[in-house]
Design an enzyme around this catalytic site. Structure first.
Site, PDB file in Angstrom:
ATOM      1  CG  ASP A 127      -2.141   0.852   1.095  1.00 18.54           C
ATOM      2  OD1 ASP A 127      -2.463   1.279  -0.042  1.00 18.54           O
ATOM      3  OD2 ASP A 127      -2.809   1.100   2.110  1.00 18.54           O
ATOM      4  CG  HIS A 168      -5.043   3.299  -3.994  1.00 15.42           C
ATOM      5  ND1 HIS A 168      -3.697   3.602  -3.833  1.00 15.42           N
ATOM      6  CD2 HIS A 168      -5.447   2.729  -2.823  1.00 15.42           C
ATOM      7  CE1 HIS A 168      -3.322   3.240  -2.609  1.00 15.42           C
ATOM      8  NE2 HIS A 168      -4.357   2.699  -1.983  1.00 15.42           N
ATOM      9  CG  HIS A 175      -6.929  -2.081  -5.002  1.00 17.40           C
ATOM     10  ND1 HIS A 175      -8.170  -1.599  -4.587  1.00 17.40           N
ATOM     11  CD2 HIS A 175      -6.652  -3.119  -4.176  1.00 17.40           C
ATOM     12  CE1 HIS A 175      -8.606  -2.317  -3.576  1.00 17.40           C
ATOM     13  NE2 HIS A 175      -7.703  -3.242  -3.301  1.00 17.40           N
ATOM     14  CG  HIS A 191      -5.955  -2.066   0.121  1.00 18.46           C
ATOM     15  ND1 HIS A 191      -6.878  -1.528  -0.750  1.00 18.46           N
ATOM     16  CD2 HIS A 191      -5.046  -1.081   0.367  1.00 18.46           C
ATOM     17  CE1 HIS A 191      -6.536  -0.277  -1.032  1.00 18.46           C
ATOM     18  NE2 HIS A 191      -5.441   0.015  -0.367  1.00 18.46           N
TER      19      HIS A 191
END
Length: 378
Positions: free
Chosen positions: A169, A264, A267, A281
């Site tokens: 992340d 992101h 993602h 995540h």
């Protein structure tokens, strides 16, 4: 130009800091609603009892049911009111932390992460789900948590995969902040006050946020591999302390005040593939970072530096690493389409983004990652 930077009121990190939790509760009053999974409470019961006795405070256990849902939020708000709790504590992983943010609504909030898997602890936002666990809404509050208390003794004993996911992340932080800065896009720090209130008011990122995001990336490269080894041995070292700070504080400040970009959004697109659901995540964001670098045609030096780091710490570099053994052209297009919906952060990239360009970037990143991994394993 309007710029904004936001942060928690206080960030404290160190060994055995849980024994000081009562001190921060005492700054609000003599009781706190403890929103935490029962297993997390059990793991640190000794520290909770000790700090409660030392500072003369009471923890009101909430029986947190595990989901940050509207029903659970209302139940816990009623419980906090009924028990006269002076503050709210979110202790544990992302769901407990987000639920605590929603219950507190920007008031008297202490966050105590027990893993370093995401950058959520420092932020003023939360994700709300249905009772069944499906995404429902985003929530934003008038300020960040008043205190973020990180006990490295607890995190050092947590499973290594959480720390590595946190590095995934954090890996995206600099590249997304850099893209947002180059495009003069708005950042989350400019969001209005209140719970699910209004539209985003415009604010750009600060030089401070970009510098912190860059420091986050530099820290990962310098200490990531050493921190992983320390975590595997349940030992607290300077490297582990630095990576915990990077995963939680630097990444948190970087994403919220520096901005999000392609990683992101990609993602989010990947989540439509059922095979990815068993991956964290940060693991999916790591691959999203590689895809963003391909999308922006980053220099080979940067691309291979990122891939080398991922392989050293155990982060994904290809779709197979996140469970996707094969992907059809139709599935790839669907992933790219989701990544490119109007409200996604991919539009903070400093150039026009199309569905076909994103699909191509994912496919090329997958091939580059697969080839590089085979080369390194040979």
């Amino acid at each position: 130009m309007r710029k904004a930077f936001i942060s928690p009121g206080k960030y404290v990190q160190g060994e055995d800091e849980l024994y000081n939790l009562g001190y921060f509760v005492r700054s609000f009053g003599d009781s706190a609603l403890l929103i935490a999974h029962p297993d997390d409470v059990k793991r640190i019961k000794v520290q909770l009892d000790a700090t409660a006795g030392r500072f003369g405070i009471q923890f009101v256990e909430s029986g947190f049911r595990g989901e940050c849902s509207t029903i659970e939020i209302k139940r816990l708000q009623s419980l906090a009111s009924e028990k006269g709790c002076a503050c709210i504590i979110g202790l544990g992983g992302g769901k407990a932390i987000d639920t605590a943010k929603c219950v507190a609504e920007g008031e008297a909030l202490i966050i105590v992460p027990t893993i370093a898997a995401t950058d959520a602890p420092t932020s003023h936002s939360a994700v709300i789900y249905t009772e069944e666990g499906a995404f429902e809404d985003y929530a934003y509050f008038k300020q960040n948590p008043h205190v973020v208390l990180v006990d490295t003794s607890v995190i050092a004993k947590a499973p290594v995969r959480f720390l590595v996911s946190g590095m995934g992340d954090a890996l995206s932080t600099y590249f997304e902040a850099r893209a947002t800065s180059q495009s003069y896009s708005n950042v989350n720090a400019g969001l209005p006050c209140g719970y699910r209130e209004g539209q985003c008011s415009e604010a750009k990122g600060t030089n401070t946020a970009l510098a912190l995001a860059k420091l986050c990336y530099e820290t990962l490269l310098k200490d990531g591999e050493k921190a992983k080894v320390a975590n595997e041995q349940n030992q607290i070292t300077s490297a582990l302390e630095n990576i915990i700070e990077a995963n939680i504080l630097l990444s948190g400040l970087g994403f919220e005040s520096g901005g999000l970009g392609g990683a992101h959004a990609i993602h989010d697109g990947l989540t439509i593939l059922e095979a990815t659901h068993h991956y964290y995540h940060g693991e999916k964001v790591a691959f999203g970072t590689l895809a963003q670098l391909v999308l922006e045609n980053a220099p080979n030096e940067t691309l291979y530096e990122v891939m080398e780091f991922c392989l050293k710490v155990g982060l994904p570099v290809c779709l197979k690493d996140i469970g996707v053994e094969t992907i059809t052209d139709e599935e790839l297009k669907a992933v790219a389409q989701k990544a490119c919906i109007p409200e996604e952060s991919i539009h903070a990239m400093p150039f026009p983004v199309t569905v076909s360009a994103v699909a191509a970037a994912i496919k090329v990143a997958d091939q580059l990652g697969s080839s590089y991994k085979k080369k390194m394993e040979a």
